[in-house]
Design a protein around this motif. Structure first.
Motif, short mmCIF file in Angstrom:
data_model
loop_
_atom_site.label_atom_id
_atom_site.label_comp_id
_atom_site.label_asym_id
_atom_site.label_seq_id
_atom_site.Cartn_x
_atom_site.Cartn_y
_atom_site.Cartn_z
N SER A 1 0.63 1.39 -7.40
CA SER A 1 1.27 0.08 -7.46
C SER A 1 2.45 -0.04 -6.51
N THR A 2 2.64 -1.29 -6.03
CA THR A 2 3.87 -1.73 -5.37
C THR A 2 4.39 -2.88 -6.22
N ALA B 1 -6.41 -0.85 -4.16
CA ALA B 1 -5.63 0.34 -3.82
C ALA B 1 -5.74 0.66 -2.34
N GLY C 1 -3.14 4.63 -11.62
CA GLY C 1 -2.75 3.37 -11.02
C GLY C 1 -1.87 3.59 -9.80
N GLU D 1 1.46 -5.60 -5.86
CA GLU D 1 0.03 -5.34 -6.03
C GLU D 1 -0.19 -4.03 -6.78
N SER D 2 -1.43 -3.86 -7.27
CA SER D 2 -1.80 -2.59 -7.90
C SER D 2 -3.30 -2.38 -7.76
N THR E 1 4.28 3.49 -6.77
CA THR E 1 4.30 4.00 -8.13
C THR E 1 2.93 4.50 -8.52
N THR F 1 -6.48 1.11 -8.35
CA THR F 1 -6.75 2.32 -9.12
C THR F 1 -7.50 3.37 -8.30
N ARG G 1 -3.23 5.64 -16.28
CA ARG G 1 -3.68 4.47 -17.04
C ARG G 1 -4.70 4.80 -18.12
#
Length: 315
Positions: A184-185, A100, A182, A188-189, A56, A191, A60
């Motif tokens: 993301s999974t 990331a 951002g 986790e996330s 994703t 930047t 942000r």
């Protein structure tokens, strides 16, 4: 240290040092947000295709900043690259943080995106640097745009730097816009931070914001108006003589006295650099001659008056 590579870039740097080369905050943020919102879906699609698993990408933050602060929030472990364009040697500074990078490496090599990944708390390996470079390429392509919207970035992006090299790299300072994306999974996330000089963002958006070109021009006019208003010009006041024929003019002799018309004193013109500004009236105050402004000069009316003989009204 990056430095301007052409006279045009040198001029841009000089202007930036003199006046900040920044736009209105709302305009800069709006333009940056528009770029990011268009790029985020493209980036998500390209990363998902590259990794083989869904990730994703979300926007942000978009805020005004300084180029020198591009890596200020990245922590101790990060990767960075600087992308040039046809108009700037540092059109885009990209920084990816350790979380990331861990997400990208884990998913690229078959890790389960639903499980947490081990944080990276050491210098990056060559594989991690290569993966960061791949991500930077995808980000730059998504933001670059096409046609009149294009930033005209010089792609592919340079290989990412990390560790001491990334921390010690000197960044040319200036007003910037910071875009934080951002990655993301489910577990986790991290930047990716994109920092671009405001002059690059605003100048390169002309094609996308054709309707707002007048607003941008007004902004630059306002920026330079103070300097323009302080510049000096020479004023000239002239008073018309009687209307004569070419034959009368040919008979002029040295020492001849030329008589003014009765209304000449009230039809003086005030000019600057060959441009008539006002219709005035000559006068005298004490020992000094004066010019009193009567009304702004109307070129159209003056043309009409010139078509009529001087004494037509008295005929």
């Amino acid at each position: 240290m990056t430095s301007p590579g052409s006279p045009a870039e040198a001029r841009s740097l000089i202007i930036e040092r003199l006046i900040g080369d920044s736009g209105e905050t709302a305009q800069v943020i709006g333009t940056g947000r528009g770029m990011a919102e268009r790029a985020a879906p493209l980036l998500q699609k390209s990363l998902t295709s590259e990794l083989g698993v869904p990730v994703t990408v979300d926007l942000r933050a978009v805020e005004v900043s300084r180029v020198s602060e591009a890596r200020s929030r990245a922590g101790d472990t990060f990767a960075m690259t600087i992308v040039a364009s046809s108009t700037s040697s540092d059109a885009m500074t990209l920084v990816i943080d350790a979380p990331a990078i861990a997400i990208m490496v884990c998913t690229l090599f078959g890790g389960d995106p639903d499980l947490p990944v081990s944080p990276i708390e050491r210098d990056l390996s060559q594989i991690e640097v290569d993966v960061s470079t791949m991500v930077f390429q995808q980000v730059a392509q998504a933001l670059n745009g096409s046609g009149r919207r294009s930033l005209d970035l010089r792609l592919p992006v340079p290989r990412a730097m990390s560790g001491t090299e990334a921390k010690r790299r000197v960044l040319r300072d200036g007003a910037a816009v910071r875009i934080v994306l951002g990655i993301s999974t489910p577990a986790e996330s991290g930047t990716i931070t994109v920092t671009m000089p405001q002059r690059i963002v605003l100048a390169s958006r002309d094609g996308a914001a054709a309707a707002s070109e007048g607003d941008l021009s007004a902004s630059w006019r306002a920026r330079f108006s103070e300097e323009v208003m302080r510049s000096t010009v020479a004023l000239e006041a002239t008073m018309p003589l009687a209307r004569l024929t070419l034959g009368d003019l040919a008979d002029f002799e040295i020492g001849q006295v030329i008589e003014f018309e009765e209304t000449a004193q009230s039809r003086a013109r005030l000019s600057a650099r060959g441009q008539t500004l006002f219709v005035c009236e000559f006068g005298k105050l004490g020992q000094n001659y004066t010019v009193r402004i009567r009304h702004p000069y109307d070129a159209g009316q003056d043309f009409i008056d010139g078509l009529m003989p001087a004494d037509a009204g008295r005929a």
